[in-house]
Motif scaffolding. Structure first.
Motif, PDB file in Angstrom:
ATOM      1  N   ARG A   1      16.593  96.217  63.196  1.00 29.49           N
ATOM      2  CA  ARG A   1      16.325  97.653  63.267  1.00 29.49           C
ATOM      3  C   ARG A   1      17.415  98.491  62.599  1.00 29.49           C
ATOM      4  O   ARG A   1      17.440  99.708  62.718  1.00 29.49           O
ATOM      5  N   GLY A   2      18.355  97.819  61.959  1.00 27.40           N
ATOM      6  CA  GLY A   2      19.421  98.544  61.245  1.00 27.40           C
ATOM      7  C   GLY A   2      20.320  99.331  62.187  1.00 27.40           C
ATOM      8  O   GLY A   2      20.818 100.406  61.844  1.00 27.40           O
ATOM      9  N   ALA A   3      20.543  98.816  63.376  1.00 22.58           N
ATOM     10  CA  ALA A   3      21.362  99.534  64.366  1.00 22.58           C
ATOM     11  C   ALA A   3      22.754  98.915  64.443  1.00 22.58           C
ATOM     12  O   ALA A   3      22.866  97.741  64.766  1.00 22.58           O
ATOM     13  N   ASP A   4      23.770  99.690  64.105  1.00 22.74           N
ATOM     14  CA  ASP A   4      25.117  99.139  64.324  1.00 22.74           C
ATOM     15  C   ASP A   4      25.779  99.742  65.547  1.00 22.74           C
ATOM     16  O   ASP A   4      26.901  99.413  65.899  1.00 22.74           O
ATOM     17  N   VAL A   5      25.060 100.645  66.210  1.00 21.53           N
ATOM     18  CA  VAL A   5      25.559 101.209  67.471  1.00 21.53           C
ATOM     19  C   VAL A   5      24.417 101.160  68.486  1.00 21.53           C
ATOM     20  O   VAL A   5      23.287 101.526  68.173  1.00 21.53           O
ATOM     21  N   LEU A   6      24.717 100.691  69.680  1.00 20.72           N
ATOM     22  CA  LEU A   6      23.729 100.710  70.770  1.00 20.72           C
ATOM     23  C   LEU A   6      24.252 101.634  71.862  1.00 20.72           C
ATOM     24  O   LEU A   6      25.452 101.688  72.104  1.00 20.72           O
ATOM     25  N   VAL A   7      23.341 102.330  72.531  1.00 22.13           N
ATOM     26  CA  VAL A   7      23.753 103.044  73.738  1.00 22.13           C
ATOM     27  C   VAL A   7      23.253 102.247  74.939  1.00 22.13           C
ATOM     28  O   VAL A   7      22.169 101.679  74.902  1.00 22.13           O
ATOM     29  N   LYS A   8      24.061 102.236  75.986  1.00 22.08           N
ATOM     30  CA  LYS A   8      23.725 101.354  77.101  1.00 22.08           C
ATOM     31  C   LYS A   8      23.968 102.092  78.411  1.00 22.08           C
ATOM     32  O   LYS A   8      24.966 102.804  78.550  1.00 22.08           O
ATOM     33  N   SER A   9      23.061 101.925  79.351  1.00 19.56           N
ATOM     34  CA  SER A   9      23.344 102.477  80.676  1.00 19.56           C
ATOM     35  C   SER A   9      23.851 101.319  81.538  1.00 19.56           C
ATOM     36  O   SER A   9      23.756 100.161  81.133  1.00 19.56           O
ATOM     37  N   LYS A  10      24.400 101.656  82.712  1.00 20.36           N
ATOM     38  CA  LYS A  10      25.101 100.632  83.488  1.00 20.36           C
ATOM     39  C   LYS A  10      24.217  99.412  83.745  1.00 20.36           C
ATOM     40  O   LYS A  10      23.103  99.530  84.249  1.00 20.36           O
ATOM     41  N   SER A  11      24.733  98.235  83.403  1.00 23.87           N
ATOM     42  CA  SER A  11      24.005  97.011  83.678  1.00 23.87           C
ATOM     43  C   SER A  11      25.015  95.944  84.083  1.00 23.87           C
ATOM     44  O   SER A  11      25.834  95.513  83.280  1.00 23.87           O
ATOM     45  N   LEU A  12      24.938  95.554  85.352  1.00 24.69           N
ATOM     46  CA  LEU A  12      25.885  94.558  85.852  1.00 24.69           C
ATOM     47  C   LEU A  12      25.595  93.203  85.227  1.00 24.69           C
ATOM     48  O   LEU A  12      26.498  92.398  85.012  1.00 24.69           O
ATOM     49  N   THR A  13      24.311  92.992  84.923  1.00 25.37           N
ATOM     50  CA  THR A  13      23.940  91.732  84.296  1.00 25.37           C
ATOM     51  C   THR A  13      24.598  91.623  82.922  1.00 25.37           C
ATOM     52  O   THR A  13      24.995  90.537  82.498  1.00 25.37           O
ATOM     53  N   SER A  14      24.729  92.754  82.245  1.00 21.91           N
ATOM     54  CA  SER A  14      25.373  92.701  80.930  1.00 21.91           C
ATOM     55  C   SER A  14      26.865  92.401  81.080  1.00 21.91           C
ATOM     56  O   SER A  14      27.455  91.726  80.246  1.00 21.91           O
TER      57      SER A  14
END
Ligand code: SF4
Ligand code: SF4
Lengths: 700, 189
Positions: A101-114
């Protein structure tokens, strides 16, 4: 190989870090208080909540087809599902997707699994930057640290710390003012939300009946992360999948109440399909990654399968006394706090779980857990694994053998008492066995309880029959307590027997000798079962013993015998309370003595001190319950051990309670637990005794 | 019964820093919207997901203010327009009495973003739509999702303004989402 010295150094450093313990304690006590307030105000039936959460989780985990059913629904609704065996597979999937998807930046919400799979760093290494959008997570990300708590990731940071971290992260001066920090963060993140091509969230529950993912947040970042970018990736542990929307409702409301005392979090979002944006659906994708990463192994191991019931509320952290003074960077590996111990042992390897020694087996995490997970027992199993691998440290071996020691010391009293008192002897004990020289050790009685009772009136049996269970303290150290207890029971008309029993065995659990604890439980259950079948009730003045009989033995020796014994075992004051009207109670101290009463941890699962307090009040005492809401820090014999992995840590916890005792102006402390009494005495200089020692009892 | 639920909702929602207004007529609705927009100094308002029968009252209340009709915008344009708005007016399918929450069902993420992005969100909710508690609302949500014949909606429960306690446990509002959420309870719709 367990590095005890390394662990002790970490504890020492944590205790010496200015403000760390205070900030952790303040955060966890506030969370404890909020939870307690919510339970009261909302009229929550805690037992019912636990049964319901546990029941629905067990049902879900018992259905091996559920993840597939969930996945099929997600796919029916146009989503993509990927079953990731481990973290590496999950990360590969996201990295490939980001590339596509041509994404070099991701936004993430809190994920303990991550957190569990070190998502951010692993993706960074693949050239994809991951921006945390939960404020607490962003702070720790900018500080290059890990979350110190599941729910409050930056609980260890002050406003000044946060201002400095954010200033550094944003490369501009941010004032030391929470509102100003908030504004800066909002302004920094807003364009990220709007421009990111991929957003990543966790999932608090996956609903199999419709293929829906439910997430909870307070900040609203989860809504933005899931709606603004074209691609939404959900990373969800396989154990989070439940059957129905009702089950998901139960999970999310139990989590909110237990985590922060909110009836629900500010936002609860449920996604079933990728919605279009402004009418355009092209390129809008939903990817659900279902992570195993050791969960299947855990599920098939009866020692640890319960860990999968965890709904990640953090309540166990908030109540854990030692975690609350050292924080999750010391009491944790990647996950912090009590539940992290079995989780780490299974997911990140047993060697990384050596910090399990910081668990002092108070049992409170089980009490606080909305899924009723028996963490203390799982932690004992982790400790047992470590003992099997590395052997038992000398000091733990010494205290795990307290029953034999008590027998020896009692047989050689008063010589044993006299020889333990001089300073030189204490130094020697510290050097030879690791017993802290600052600790007052209990004196031993030459005459044990059964010989003291010889010739005493054992009751006429008009009210029934009772077996009195003395445990170590009322048998070897303070048989006078046992004599008083038997006297009260006899005065009430019970026929009292004190058969040959072993101790409760709790120290074996504390020190990771589960197999030995099971043998003790087996012995006691066998000895008591016959009495119970003959109509006897079992009564103990030691809360830990009552807790073992009513709770831990059920797991140690499951079966009809332990269930029968558990159903007929009682804490002393609860048992005698209905008959108190028949007795004349006279306070032996006073007049006008005000007592500071301490509730022992193991009694929190049983009577929460209520009957003992009423007993003392009935005798005419003014009683103030003095409470931090958690343990006094002694943890059985943990606080008797020398240094950071004993006395120092125990005292760091105890200080909070000692301050309250000092401030209360109570002249005397009362508590049902022999070890809590020692801790309060050593910490405050107050005389601390069992309530029975403060009251003369006779028949009216 | 419905108004009992609405009253219970109002108490809890207000305790969570939400604002609750009641409007018993179209005129009162327009007036409440107009006043709210003026008080917040809103110069542009995003309007999304409002049912047919209520649109007139909304339009009247916002007369003289720039209105962004989210439903008429396409793709990323919708997202950007919503992000520029100072205030949004959205629709909640249900109110939840016991927990003090609003339940939104959206079929387009631009509509969802309307209640996420602006500093103030006014959510209209019919007084007759209130449910007793979160469990009942989740059951209703599950039913909406299961029975939606076409694309499935996203369900969002909103129990007040966006908040955080991540800095020394101090409660702060508006970290990402709205700083202020106004529930406008309609007794007539
Ligand atoms: S048993 Fe007590 S000390 Fe051990 S992890 Fe649980 S709360 Fe902490
Ligand atoms: S183990 Fe229990 S208390 Fe701890 S986080 Fe999990 S659900 Fe909450």
């Amino acid at each position: 190989m367990t590095d005890r010295k390394g662990l002790a150094d970490k504890v020492r450093r944590a205790l010496a870090t200015e403000g760390l313990s205070d900030k952790m304690w303040a955060s966890t006590s506030r969370a404890r208080g909020n939870r307690a307030k919510a339970i009261e105000e909302l009229g929550i039936d805690v037992r019912g909540m636990k049964e319901s959460v546990r029941g629905l989780k067990q049902e879900a985990l018992g259905d091996p087809e559920l993840p597939r059913k969930f996945a099929a629904r997600v796919e029916e609704n146009g989503g993509h599902v990927f079953f990731a065996k481990d973290g590496a597979q999950a990360i590969d999937y996201v990295a490939e997707l980001a590339k596509r998807r041509g994404a070099d930046v991701l936004v993430k919400s809190k994920s303990l699994t991550s957190e569990e799979i070190d998502f951010d760093h692993a993706l960074e290494a693949r050239g994809v930057r991951c921006i945390e959008t939960d404020l607490g997570e962003l702070i720790v990300q900018m500080a290059h640290e890990r979350p110190v708590h599941l729910v409050m990731p930056a609980a260890h940071k002050s406003v000044a710390d946060v201002a400095s971290i954010v200033s550094h992260g944003l490369k501009r001066e941010v004032p030391q003012d929470p509102d100003a920090i908030l504004k800066e963060v909002r302004a920094y993140l807003r364009p990220m939300f709007l421009s990111a091509k991929v957003g990543v969230t966790g999932g608090n529950a996956g609903v199999a009946e419709t293929g829906t993912v439910v997430i909870e947040t307070n900040e609203g970042n989860g809504r933005l992360v899931s709606a603004a970018p074209d691609v939404h990736v959900v990373l969800i542990g396989a154990e989070k999948i439940v059957r129905t929307w009702e089950d998901a409702a139960e999970v999310v409301s139990a989590a909110a109440i237990s985590a922060t005392g909110q009836p629900m979090t500010v936002y609860v979002s449920a996604f079933t399909a990728r919605s279009p944006l402004g009418g355009e659906g092209a390129g809008r994708e939903l990817h659900v990654i279902i992570l195993d990463n050791g969960r299947s192994k855990m599920k098939s191991d009866p020692r640890y399968s319960e860990a999968l019931d965890c709904i990640r509320c953090g309540a166990c952290m908030n109540i854990c006394p030692t975690y609350s003074v050292v924080g999750g960077h010391t009491f944790g590996h990647i996950y912090p706090g009590p539940i992290s111990i079995p989780w780490t042992a299974n997911v990140h390897g047993i060697d990384n779980a050596a910090y399990s020694e910081l668990c002092i087996a108070c049992g409170l995490c089980k009490e606080a857990c909305p899924a009723d997970i028996d963490m203390p027992m799982m932690i004992a199993e982790v400790k047992q694994q470590l003992v099997d691998l590395n052997g038992q440290p000398r000091v733990n071996r010494f205290f795990a053998g307290s029953e034999t020691l008590a027998r020896l010391a009692s047989a050689t009293a008063p010589l044993s008492n006299w020889s333990l008192r001089p300073r030189a002897a204490r130094v020697l004990m510290e050097k030879a066995f690791g017993v802290d020289r600052r600790r007052t050790l209990p004196a031993f009685s030459r005459k044990r309880l059964r010989s003291r009772l010889r010739g005493m009136d054992a009751g006429d049996g008009s009210a029934g029959k009772v077996v009195y269970f003395p445990d170590v303290s009322a048998d070897y150290n303070d048989p006078e307590l046992g004599v008083k207890a038997v006297g009260v029971l006899a005065a009430l008309g019970y026929k009292v027997e004190v058969p040959k029993l072993r101790w409760s065995g709790m120290p074996y659990l504390s020190y990771g000798e589960v197999r030995k604890a099971a043998r003790v439980a087996e012995y006691n259950v066998r000895a008591l079962e016959g009495y119970v079948r003959d109509g006897y009730e079992v009564v103990s003045t030691e809360p830990t013993a009552a807790y073992m009989l009513k709770d831990s033995y059920l797991t140690l020796v499951p079966g009809e015998g332990s269930s029968l014994v558990a159903a007929h075992s009682h804490p002393f004051f609860e048992f005698v309370e209905p008959g108190l009207g028949k007795l004349a109670l006279t306070a032996t101290r006073g007049p006008g003595v005000e007592l500071g009463f301490h509730i022992p941890c193991h009694d929190r699962a049983l009577t929460v001190g209520g009957p003992a307090v009423r007993f003392l009040r009935a005798a005419g005492y003014g009683v103030k319950v003095i409470e931090t809401g958690t343990c006094c820090g002694m943890g059985g014999t943990f606080g008797m051990k020398a240094g950071a992995l004993g006395f120092d840590l125990s005292n760091a916890v105890g200080e909070r309670l000692f301050d309250l005792f000092r401030g209360s102006r109570c002249g005397l402390a009362a508590t049902e637990s022999s070890v809590c009494a020692a801790q309060i005495h050593d910490g405050t200089g107050l005389e601390a005794v069992h309530p029975l020692h403060l009251v003369d009892v006779s028949r009216r | 019964m419905a108004s009992q639920y609405a009253d219970a909702f109002a108490r809890v929602f207000a305790s969570r820093n939400g604002v609750v207004l009641f409007a018993q007529s179209k005129g009162a609705t327009s007036e409440a919207l107009r006043r709210t927009a003026v008080e917040r100094g809103a110069s542009s308002v995003a309007v999304a997901g409002i049912p047919e029968g209520v649109r007139g009252a909304v339009a009247e209340g916002l007369e003289g203010i720039e209105v962004i009709d989210v439903g008429s915008l396409r793709g990323a344009e919708a997202k950007e327009a919503v992000a520029r708005a100072d205030l949004s007016v959205t629709w909640a399918a249900h109110g939840v009495a016991k927990e003090g929450a609003l339940m939104e069902a959206t079929w387009d993420d631009a509509t969802k973003l309307a209640s996420c992005l602006p500093m103030t969100n006014v959510a209209l909710v019919s007084e007759g739509s209130f449910l007793p508690d979160f469990h009942a609302a989740m059951r209703a949500a599950g039913k909406i999702v299961a029975e939606s014949p076409g694309p499935k909606p996203t369900i969002s429960f909103i129990a007040g303004p966006s908040r955080t306690a991540d800095i020394e446990s101090r409660l702060l509002y508006g970290v990402h989402g709205p700083h202020s959420v106004v529930a406008l309870v309609l007794g007539w719709a």
